[in-house]
Design an enzyme around this catalytic site. Structure first.
Site, PDB file in Angstrom:
ATOM      1  N   GLY A   1      83.491  46.592  56.642  1.00 54.83           N
ATOM      2  CA  GLY A   1      83.828  46.659  55.337  1.00 54.83           C
ATOM      3  C   GLY A   1      84.934  45.606  55.108  1.00 54.83           C
ATOM      4  O   GLY A   1      85.909  45.338  55.944  1.00 54.83           O
TER       5      GLY A   1
ATOM      6  N   PHE B   1      76.149  50.981  56.784  1.00 54.89           N
ATOM      7  CA  PHE B   1      75.241  50.074  57.216  1.00 54.89           C
ATOM      8  C   PHE B   1      74.270  50.561  58.419  1.00 54.89           C
ATOM      9  O   PHE B   1      75.200  50.527  59.236  1.00 54.89           O
ATOM     10  CB  PHE B   1      75.780  48.524  57.206  1.00 54.89           C
ATOM     11  CG  PHE B   1      74.795  47.632  57.693  1.00 54.89           C
ATOM     12  CD1 PHE B   1      73.857  46.911  56.890  1.00 54.89           C
ATOM     13  CD2 PHE B   1      74.713  46.746  58.765  1.00 54.89           C
ATOM     14  CE1 PHE B   1      73.269  46.006  57.292  1.00 54.89           C
ATOM     15  CE2 PHE B   1      73.864  45.993  59.380  1.00 54.89           C
ATOM     16  CZ  PHE B   1      72.887  45.464  58.526  1.00 54.89           C
TER      17      PHE B   1
ATOM     18  N   PHE C   1      71.556  49.664  53.639  1.00 49.97           N
ATOM     19  CA  PHE C   1      73.003  49.663  53.271  1.00 49.97           C
ATOM     20  C   PHE C   1      72.979  50.934  52.118  1.00 49.97           C
ATOM     21  O   PHE C   1      72.419  50.785  51.262  1.00 49.97           O
ATOM     22  CB  PHE C   1      73.468  48.714  52.893  1.00 49.97           C
ATOM     23  CG  PHE C   1      74.961  48.488  52.293  1.00 49.97           C
ATOM     24  CD1 PHE C   1      75.856  48.513  53.303  1.00 49.97           C
ATOM     25  CD2 PHE C   1      75.366  48.602  50.904  1.00 49.97           C
ATOM     26  CE1 PHE C   1      77.147  48.563  53.084  1.00 49.97           C
ATOM     27  CE2 PHE C   1      76.684  48.744  50.713  1.00 49.97           C
ATOM     28  CZ  PHE C   1      77.596  48.546  51.590  1.00 49.97           C
TER      29      PHE C   1
ATOM     30  N   ASP D   1      86.684  37.138  57.551  1.00 49.35           N
ATOM     31  CA  ASP D   1      87.475  38.163  57.144  1.00 49.35           C
ATOM     32  C   ASP D   1      88.811  37.987  58.025  1.00 49.35           C
ATOM     33  O   ASP D   1      89.809  38.085  57.341  1.00 49.35           O
ATOM     34  CB  ASP D   1      86.894  39.602  57.623  1.00 49.35           C
ATOM     35  CG  ASP D   1      85.771  40.068  56.634  1.00 49.35           C
ATOM     36  OD1 ASP D   1      85.648  39.319  55.701  1.00 49.35           O
ATOM     37  OD2 ASP D   1      85.010  40.816  57.180  1.00 49.35           O
TER      38      ASP D   1
END
Length: 326
Positions: free
Chosen positions: A48, A102, A116, A257
């Site tokens: 995430g 997922f 998902f 990220d």
């Protein structure tokens, strides 16, 4: 700086199939498909975008505030994040849905069959930022990452209404969003983060030129894969930051990220834009060397050594007083 990270919180269930999906597909019978594949391997990974970014910031010594929606199955994941320094007290727990998931199977041809499940993520639209700010004593910055679309819009609108600077980071949602929606997400952002493809997609869907977008945000940061990252600000020279060299290349998942996590840490430390991007690029290198978005290991001494080797002693000296690796 008190920085809230909003966006998806999910777990990834990754399996491998020793064979080819194509060998089991009958073109004339695709309308009646019923298949099962025996997987040889299962890896369950924490993921995430919001959780990945918050984890990266916490590893470098910050205490980011994670904001998102999860299910009651989040306990183990929460414990992991809190143990590494992430504030999870503003994570909404659904009473009816599981944490987003997922599930993906990959065959020998690297073909994938995936599903998902958004699950509790759809309840992100019910989260208000005002109570978060009240709990921690105001917010200096809010990152609005890929999430439930209505939740992203609500967080953006609230930041504007409450005059909270925000980072627009729509990433995966750009593929599904239309122009008006994207314009609402990025207009007035203090920072806009995209990769190179997403930058072009943003211009195409909004109908705004690169300069028009730059005029509507404070700083535009575009990651360019192996070419590094570019920082753009109106009236300022463009800044290009090359990547930090990796020791090995294992898995690129979560690299973007980690870059954002490092960049935000640099902002919190009061570093210059170039130095922020250099910290982000260095942290991203640790992720690309590891399978899993939150599985990397680093120490302060090693991080500073590699940072100096990649970008020079001045950058390492600027980071050293602030770095508190957990």
């Amino acid at each position: 700086m008190r920085i809230a990270i909003t966006g998806s919180i999910a777990t990834d269930h990754l399996m491998t199939f020793s064979g080819r999906f194509a060998d089991s597909l009958v073109v004339e019978q695709l309308d009646k498909v019923s298949l099962s594949f025996l997987a040889q391997d299962l890896q369950i990974r924490r993921g995430g975008v919001a959780a990945n970014i918050a984890f990266g910031m916490a590893r470098l010594g910050q205490q980011p505030i994670l904001v998102g929606a999860v299910g009651e199955d989040f306990d183990d994941y929460r414990s992991w994040l809190e143990r590494h320094g992430v504030d999870c007290d503003s994570v909404h727990v659904s009473e009816t849905q599981h944490t987003a998931r997922f599930v993906c199977t990959t065959d020998d041809d690297m073909a994938q069959i995936a599903t998902f499940y958004a699950g509790a993520m759809s309840e992100a639209r019910d989260i208000e930022l005002a109570p978060v700010a009240a709990r921690v004593g105001d917010l200096d910055l809010v990152l609005i990452g890929a999430n439930d679309p209505e939740g992203m819009l609500r967080h953006t609108t609230e930041c504007r209404t409450r005059s909270i600077p925000f980072v627009a980071d729509p990433s995966q949602q750009l593929a599904f969003a239309d122009g008006p929606f994207i314009r609402q997400l990025i207009d007035g952002a203090a920072y806009l983060f995209t990769n190179e493809y997403e930058a072009h997609l943003t211009e195409q869907k909004t109908g705004w030129s690169a300069q028009e977008i730059l005029d509507r945000v404070g700083t535009r940061v575009v990651t360019q894969g192996s070419k590094g990252a570019v920082i753009q600000r109106t009236g300022e020279p463009e800044i290009h930051v090359p990547v930090a060299g990796e020791v090995r290349r294992a898995d690129p998942t979560g690299v973007g990220d980690a870059f954002r996590a490092g960049y935000l840490c640099g902002l919190s430390w009061g570093l210059a834009p170039m130095e922020c991007a250099q910290v982000g690029s260095m942290l991203a290198t640790y992720v690309i060397e590891t399978v899993g978005t939150q599985e990397y290991h680093l120490t302060g001494a090693d991080f500073l050594r590699r940072l100096e080797a990649a970008y020079g002693a001045a950058t390492a000296s600027a980071v050293r007083p602030h770095l508190r690796v957990r």
